[in-house]
Design a protein around this motif. Structure first.
Motif, short mmCIF file in Angstrom:
data_model
loop_
_atom_site.label_atom_id
_atom_site.label_comp_id
_atom_site.label_asym_id
_atom_site.label_seq_id
_atom_site.Cartn_x
_atom_site.Cartn_y
_atom_site.Cartn_z
N UNK A 170 -1.84 55.60 -19.41
CA UNK A 170 -1.02 55.92 -20.54
C UNK A 170 0.65 55.94 -20.10
N UNK A 171 1.22 55.36 -20.82
CA UNK A 171 2.89 55.40 -20.34
C UNK A 171 3.68 56.12 -21.49
N UNK A 172 4.58 57.03 -21.24
CA UNK A 172 5.44 57.52 -22.21
C UNK A 172 6.73 57.17 -21.74
N UNK A 173 7.62 56.53 -22.64
CA UNK A 173 9.11 56.05 -22.23
C UNK A 173 10.10 57.02 -22.87
N UNK A 174 10.91 57.55 -22.03
CA UNK A 174 12.20 58.16 -22.71
C UNK A 174 13.20 57.28 -22.04
N UNK A 175 13.07 56.03 -21.87
CA UNK A 175 14.31 55.23 -21.54
C UNK A 175 15.12 54.86 -22.77
N UNK A 176 16.35 54.71 -22.47
CA UNK A 176 17.23 54.11 -23.68
C UNK A 176 18.10 52.87 -22.89
N UNK A 177 18.86 52.08 -24.06
CA UNK A 177 19.25 50.81 -23.52
C UNK A 177 20.63 51.18 -23.07
N UNK A 178 21.45 50.28 -22.32
CA UNK A 178 22.97 50.55 -21.85
C UNK A 178 23.47 49.21 -22.01
N UNK A 179 24.63 49.24 -22.95
CA UNK A 179 25.41 48.03 -23.14
C UNK A 179 26.22 48.01 -22.03
N UNK A 180 26.85 48.78 -21.01
CA UNK A 180 27.85 48.38 -20.17
C UNK A 180 27.41 48.12 -18.79
N UNK A 181 25.94 47.99 -18.46
CA UNK A 181 25.62 47.42 -17.07
C UNK A 181 24.47 46.64 -17.31
N UNK A 182 24.37 45.84 -16.27
CA UNK A 182 23.30 44.95 -16.28
C UNK A 182 22.26 45.60 -15.15
#
Length: 492
Positions: A213-225
């Motif tokens: 089971x995975x729980x994601x607290x990841x968010x997206x960043x528009x300033x880096x690749x």
């Protein structure tokens, strides 16, 4: 003051023919990137020192430690060594094809099992299918018992004690196992998310890992690749959490994480492959630490790895931690001991002492890959090892396992050698980078073709400023230009 440093760096090479290389190196170390940091370096021919700066001081080596592990593996195991994984049936099948017992996968500490990283390797699906076909050839139509993955060759923690928590759970700190499978890793795929500062939702894993089971607290960043997401999960822990950021994306994004139990996954893969062949299994897949008695069992298949010389290429050029840790444990197995981290380290220490390369004061080791910040080596130990291998019959394999400056496998640590591209093939390097540490060690050749071994190590760096790489490049260029050039004969 910064203009003074600039003048030194611009004009010092012009007059290096009148200066000792030792003085040149010490002048380069006045760069602000090294303020408050700790730097040591050493370069030598087989019979003569070229320069020495804190060469007997202990530094965190990061992945340059792999130079010791791979040297010992080549010398002790031999370049053509192949690791073996065996499949056994507990009994012969009855007249109906029923196996009234278990199937056993005997882990032989093959780092590459079910991986195509090394030339000649096969995918985990192909390996599992091969095992299933071997079962079918033996006339087995049903297994009443279980598929058991035998992990008894190893003991103790599957991850070295000093590896930090942020790394555990990620593919580059995957747990070692006598039954490695698919590089002991899996992919986590996130759904497309083109907007910044939004939650990154998990779409799937490849392959599927039963019970995970995975729980994601990841968010997206528009300033880096860059991928700045980290999976957190200990060995045998099937509940994992993911933190950090990934780039905004329209097509989805994926990261790699460590399998909680690689041996268990291998048993499950064989279970599924048998079902695909129409062979039913009564029991569930298991991983066990206790070895059965194989003497009366039926050997169904022996799977052999690629040769060690090809595995070492991945360890050094790609700086692959798992394979380095597996080679360390294999040193212990070769000596007739259990494959633990400590037993492997004891054999590595014995190799270093026997060949007068290091002792407990010049090599303080906790793993075989360099992932721990608590490892300590002197620049002279690295150079001693490099020079020792230069006289070994295994030197061609060792030398060719190191990266050239244009090899992306070692993170292009010497990027400026490409601008313009000169003498790239005359340099072989192993880089090492963890937080606060940048190290580089390897070989160059002087103008007369004589081989030089060098080690350049920086610790306690406060920033990721790549100015340090330029310093290291310039030192290597001066080594390439030996015997000392005059101001009218600049090599670069």
């Amino acid at each position: 003051m910064k203009y003074f440093y600039l003048l030194i760096f611009l004009f010092f090479p012009l007059f290096s023919g009148a200066q000792n290389l030792q003085t040149y190196v010490q002048a380069r170390l006045q760069h602000p990137v090294l303020n408050g940091a700790w730097w040591g370096g050493y370069a030598a021919y087989d019979n003569a020192e070229i320069f020495s700066v804190q060469a007997d001081a202990r530094f965190t080596p990061a992945s340059t430690l792999k130079l010791l592990t791979t040297a010992a593996a080549l010398e002790i195991l031999g370049p053509h060594h192949r690791f073996q994984t065996r499949l056994y049936a507990q009994h012969r099948p009855d007249e109906r094809g029923v196996l009234n017992g278990n199937l056993y996968l005997q882990g032989g500490a093959d780092p590459t099992l079910g991986s195509t990283r090394v030339t000649g390797g096969e995918t985990w699906q192909d390996v599992a299918a091969r095992w299933a076909r071997a079962v079918k050839r033996a006339g087995i139509t049903r297994v009443e018992g279980s598929i058991i993955a035998d992990e008894s060759a190893f003991e103790g923690p599957s991850i070295p004690n000093k590896v930090n928590w942020e790394n555990i759970g990620n593919y580059y700190a995957a747990p070692a196992s006598p039954l490695c499978f698919n590089d002991n890793s899996f992919e986590i795929h996130f759904k497309p998310q083109p907007r910044a500062d939004k939650p990154a939702e998990v779409e799937k894993t490849v392959p599927q890992v039963p019970g995970l089971t995975l729980k994601s607290f990841v968010t997206t960043d528009g300033k880096t690749k860059k991928d700045n997401a980290y999976a957190y999960g200990a060995p045998n822990q099937y509940e994992m959490e993911i933190y950090g950021t990934i780039p905004t994306n329209f097509m989805g994004f994926s990261i790699k994480a460590a399998l909680p139990n690689p041996a268990q996954f291998a048993a499950e893969a064989l279970h599924n492959a048998l079902r695909a062949e129409g062979i039913a299994v009564g029991g569930r897949p298991l991983a066990e630490q206790t070895a059965p008695d194989y003497t009366e069992m039926q050997l169904l298949d022996t799977y052999e790895s690629p040769e060690l010389k090809d595995i070492v290429v991945i360890v050094n050029k790609r700086s692959f931690n798992l394979y380095a840790e597996m080679l360390l444990r294999n040193l212990a197995l070769h000596a007739g001991k259990k494959g633990s981290v400590q037993n492997g380290l004891n054999e590595l220490y014995a190799f270093l002492k026997k060949n007068h390369l290091a002792d407990e004061k010049t090599a303080v080791l906790y793993d075989g890959s360099g992932l721990s910040r608590d490892n300590m080596l002197t620049p002279k130990t690295l150079v001693n090892t490099l020079l020792f291998m230069a006289k070994s019959p295994n030197f061609p394999y060792y030398y060719n396992s190191l990266a050239t400056p244009d090899d992306r496998g070692d993170l292009l640590l010497l990027r400026r050698f490409l601008k313009p591209k000169k003498k790239v093939q005359e340099v072989r390097v192993k880089g090492g980078t963890i937080d606060g540490v940048k190290a580089l060690a390897g070989y160059t050749h002087d103008k007369d073709g004589r081989i030089i071994a060098f080690a350049l190590m920086a610790n306690n760096l406060a920033s990721k400023d790549e100015a340090l790489f330029r310093i290291h490049e310039d030192i290597i260029k001066h080594l390439l230009a030996l015997p000392e050039q005059t101001k009218n004969n600049r090599p670069f």
